[in-house]
Design a protein around this motif. Structure first.
Motif, short mmCIF file in Angstrom:
data_model
loop_
_atom_site.label_atom_id
_atom_site.label_comp_id
_atom_site.label_asym_id
_atom_site.label_seq_id
_atom_site.Cartn_x
_atom_site.Cartn_y
_atom_site.Cartn_z
N ARG A 111 -7.60 43.88 27.98
CA ARG A 111 -9.07 43.91 27.56
C ARG A 111 -9.59 44.78 26.98
O ARG A 111 -10.05 44.62 26.14
N LYS A 112 -9.13 45.51 28.25
CA LYS A 112 -10.98 46.57 28.68
C LYS A 112 -10.73 47.46 27.68
O LYS A 112 -11.54 47.98 27.21
N VAL A 113 -9.18 47.83 27.18
CA VAL A 113 -8.31 49.03 26.62
C VAL A 113 -9.05 48.59 25.67
O VAL A 113 -9.81 49.32 24.93
N TRP A 114 -8.81 47.19 25.17
CA TRP A 114 -8.87 47.10 23.82
C TRP A 114 -10.95 46.70 23.08
O TRP A 114 -11.59 47.60 22.28
N ASP A 115 -11.32 46.17 24.43
CA ASP A 115 -12.66 47.01 23.98
C ASP A 115 -13.00 48.35 24.36
O ASP A 115 -14.36 48.19 23.97
N LEU A 116 -12.80 49.44 25.28
CA LEU A 116 -12.87 49.94 24.78
C LEU A 116 -12.97 51.34 23.64
O LEU A 116 -13.93 51.60 23.54
N PHE A 117 -12.03 50.79 22.82
CA PHE A 117 -11.54 50.95 22.04
C PHE A 117 -11.73 50.99 20.20
O PHE A 117 -12.08 50.65 19.08
N LYS A 118 -11.24 49.19 20.16
CA LYS A 118 -12.37 48.47 19.62
C LYS A 118 -10.89 48.00 18.23
O LYS A 118 -11.58 48.95 16.86
N PRO A 119 -10.02 48.55 18.32
CA PRO A 119 -8.81 48.34 17.07
C PRO A 119 -8.86 47.50 16.74
O PRO A 119 -9.37 46.44 16.37
N ASP A 127 0.06 50.71 31.82
CA ASP A 127 0.46 50.24 33.34
C ASP A 127 -0.60 49.80 34.42
O ASP A 127 -1.15 50.62 34.85
N GLY A 128 -0.56 48.79 34.63
CA GLY A 128 -1.25 48.70 35.41
C GLY A 128 -2.93 48.21 35.37
O GLY A 128 -3.22 48.20 33.96
N ASP A 129 -3.90 49.07 35.98
CA ASP A 129 -4.92 49.48 35.83
C ASP A 129 -4.92 51.42 35.32
O ASP A 129 -6.11 51.01 35.44
N ASN A 130 -3.96 51.53 34.96
CA ASN A 130 -3.92 53.27 33.98
C ASN A 130 -3.44 53.16 32.64
O ASN A 130 -2.08 52.75 32.50
N VAL A 131 -3.94 53.69 32.04
CA VAL A 131 -3.38 54.15 30.49
C VAL A 131 -3.51 55.59 30.28
O VAL A 131 -4.42 56.34 30.83
N PHE A 180 -6.75 62.96 20.20
CA PHE A 180 -6.59 62.42 20.84
C PHE A 180 -5.46 62.48 22.25
O PHE A 180 -4.43 61.93 21.86
N ALA A 181 -6.06 63.08 23.63
CA ALA A 181 -4.69 62.62 24.56
C ALA A 181 -5.35 62.24 25.19
O ALA A 181 -6.86 63.19 25.73
N GLY A 182 -4.96 62.20 26.53
CA GLY A 182 -5.52 62.20 27.90
C GLY A 182 -5.15 60.67 28.68
O GLY A 182 -4.07 60.34 28.42
N ARG A 183 -6.51 60.65 28.89
CA ARG A 183 -5.82 59.19 30.65
C ARG A 183 -7.09 58.27 31.09
O ARG A 183 -8.25 58.68 31.04
N ILE A 184 -7.10 57.53 30.90
CA ILE A 184 -8.22 56.13 31.84
C ILE A 184 -7.44 55.87 33.17
O ILE A 184 -6.50 55.47 33.26
N ASP A 185 -8.29 56.48 34.52
CA ASP A 185 -7.43 56.24 34.88
C ASP A 185 -8.24 54.86 36.10
O ASP A 185 -9.61 54.94 35.48
N SER A 186 -8.29 53.91 36.90
CA SER A 186 -8.26 52.15 37.03
C SER A 186 -10.02 52.00 35.64
O SER A 186 -10.56 51.78 36.51
N ILE A 187 -8.88 51.54 35.59
CA ILE A 187 -10.17 50.70 34.46
C ILE A 187 -10.74 49.28 34.55
O ILE A 187 -11.68 48.97 34.43
N ALA A 188 -9.95 48.31 35.93
CA ALA A 188 -10.60 48.10 35.69
C ALA A 188 -11.01 46.91 37.16
O ALA A 188 -12.21 46.13 36.93
N GLU A 189 -11.83 48.51 37.50
CA GLU A 189 -13.00 48.50 38.87
C GLU A 189 -14.17 50.21 38.04
O GLU A 189 -14.92 49.73 36.57
N ASP A 190 -13.91 50.90 38.13
CA ASP A 190 -14.44 52.22 38.04
C ASP A 190 -13.30 52.96 37.04
O ASP A 190 -13.53 53.83 37.92
N PRO A 191 -13.58 53.55 36.04
CA PRO A 191 -12.98 53.50 34.86
C PRO A 191 -12.86 55.08 35.33
O PRO A 191 -14.67 55.82 35.09
N VAL A 192 -12.16 56.27 35.65
CA VAL A 192 -12.41 57.67 35.52
C VAL A 192 -11.44 58.32 34.30
O VAL A 192 -10.28 57.60 33.86
N ILE A 193 -12.20 58.95 33.14
CA ILE A 193 -12.02 59.13 31.79
C ILE A 193 -11.63 60.51 31.43
O ILE A 193 -12.80 61.21 31.58
N ASP A 194 -10.87 61.11 31.58
CA ASP A 194 -10.11 62.38 31.05
C ASP A 194 -9.09 62.17 29.58
O ASP A 194 -8.27 61.97 29.07
N LEU A 195 -10.28 62.46 28.05
CA LEU A 195 -9.79 61.67 27.33
C LEU A 195 -9.72 63.91 26.44
O LEU A 195 -10.78 64.55 26.61
#
Length: 315
Positions: free
Chosen positions: A202-210, A262-266, A282-297
């Motif tokens: 759901r956090k990924v959902w809110d991040l991209f508003k699909p 996969d878990g907290d990683n996208v 777009f390409a990349g990853r988002i790590d630890s999305i449930a806590e303090d996201p690290v975004i590399d897109l």
């Protein structure tokens, strides 16, 4: 009347009583008979019975079948309490065909009492507790045994969405291991889907508003043991969706590509879309999305228009 019981399957110590509608018993050897007939029970309806019974030892090998069984709360209550968690986990209800195989052989006392229930849904519905996306018009086959169950093949729908499900579990208790596959085609990005996914999704959902539609491939896996967490990786295949990334609110339309959760990683695999005449990827990853996201897109644009919409997205 005829009494049938199985201590590993039915609740309480008393067997279920069946009214004999018709019954033929043909002697074979000794006290052993071949039986065939029709029985009726107020809880589970009318059943055909066929097999062999030994009136002296109580040994038996019989098959009962019912083409018009209706699954509901009454049948759940008649089952052994250890089976209630699995029934509650999936919440099945509706019509089905069923076959029950029962076997007892005193010449092999170390063998477990034989039991197998083959359930063939015929328009049932269910809602899996760990992914509560409503499934309707279910058809397929599920085999229940004393030591676990196997979903051989399930096909269902939710509106236009087509759903397939298979897998197995090695028991019914909380410590049981299981592995299932869930495939969903032509799924809408709607509230029913958002409410069914885990919090990290759901956090990924809110991040991209699909919005729009997608295909989804989900694995549901758990190893046996106490306090073992369920593993639920998700692959989302976008089909002309619209995304608006919260970090850069610039609507991208007709998006295709894949997002893996996969878990907290996208992992955002190569997504492609357009905004007006501009082509984006777009390409990349988002790590630890449930806590303090690290975004590399990595975001690439071709034919970008320097207009008011871009200015608003950048401010």
């Amino acid at each position: 009347t005829l009494e049938l019981g199985h201590s590993d399957v039915l609740a309480g110590d008393q067997p279920q009583e069946f009214e004999i509608l018709d019954l033929a018993m043909i002697p074979t050897t000794g006290y052993r008979y071949f039986v065939r007939g029709t029985l009726r029970n107020p809880l589970v309806g009318e059943w055909n019975i066929q097999g062999e019974v030994d009136l002296e030892s109580g040994d038996h090998r019989v098959l009962l079948s019912n083409r018009n069984l209706v699954i509901g709360s009454a049948i759940r209550d008649a089952l052994h309490p250890r089976l209630h968690p699995v029934v509650d986990k999936y919440g099945p209800s509706g019509p089905a065909a069923a076959e029950v195989f029962l076997e007892r052989d005193q010449t092999n006392p170390e063998a477990d009492a034989g039991f197998r229930l083959t359930l063939k849904p015929r328009g049932m519905s269910l809602r899996y507790r760990n992914f509560p996306y409503p499934c309707e018009d279910i058809h397929g086959e599920i085999e229940f045994r004393a030591d676990g169950f196997t979903v051989k093949s399930i096909a269902a729908r939710n509106g236009k969405t087509r759903i397939r499900f298979d897998g197995s579990a090695d028991g019914y208790e909380a410590e049981a291991a299981y592995h299932f596959r869930l495939e969903m085609d032509d799924v809408a990005f709607d509230d029913a889907l958002k409410n069914a996914v885990k919090e990290n999704a759901r956090k990924v959902w809110d991040l991209f508003k699909p919005s729009g539609r997608l295909d989804a491939r989900i694995t549901i896996h758990r190893e046996r043991g106490a306090d073992v967490k369920e593993w639920l990786p998700v692959d989302l295949h976008l089909k002309g969706a619209t995304l608006t990334y919260s970090g850069f609110p610039y609507a991208v339309e007709r998006v295709t590509g894949e997002i893996h959760v996969d878990g907290d990683n996208v992992i955002v695999k190569r997504l492609q879309g357009v905004h007006g005449r501009c082509e984006l990827s777009f390409a990349g990853r988002i790590d630890s999305i449930a806590e303090d996201p690290v975004i590399d897109l990595d975001v690439r644009m071709l034919g970008l228009e320097l207009d008011g919409k871009l200015r608003d997205a950048l401010t």
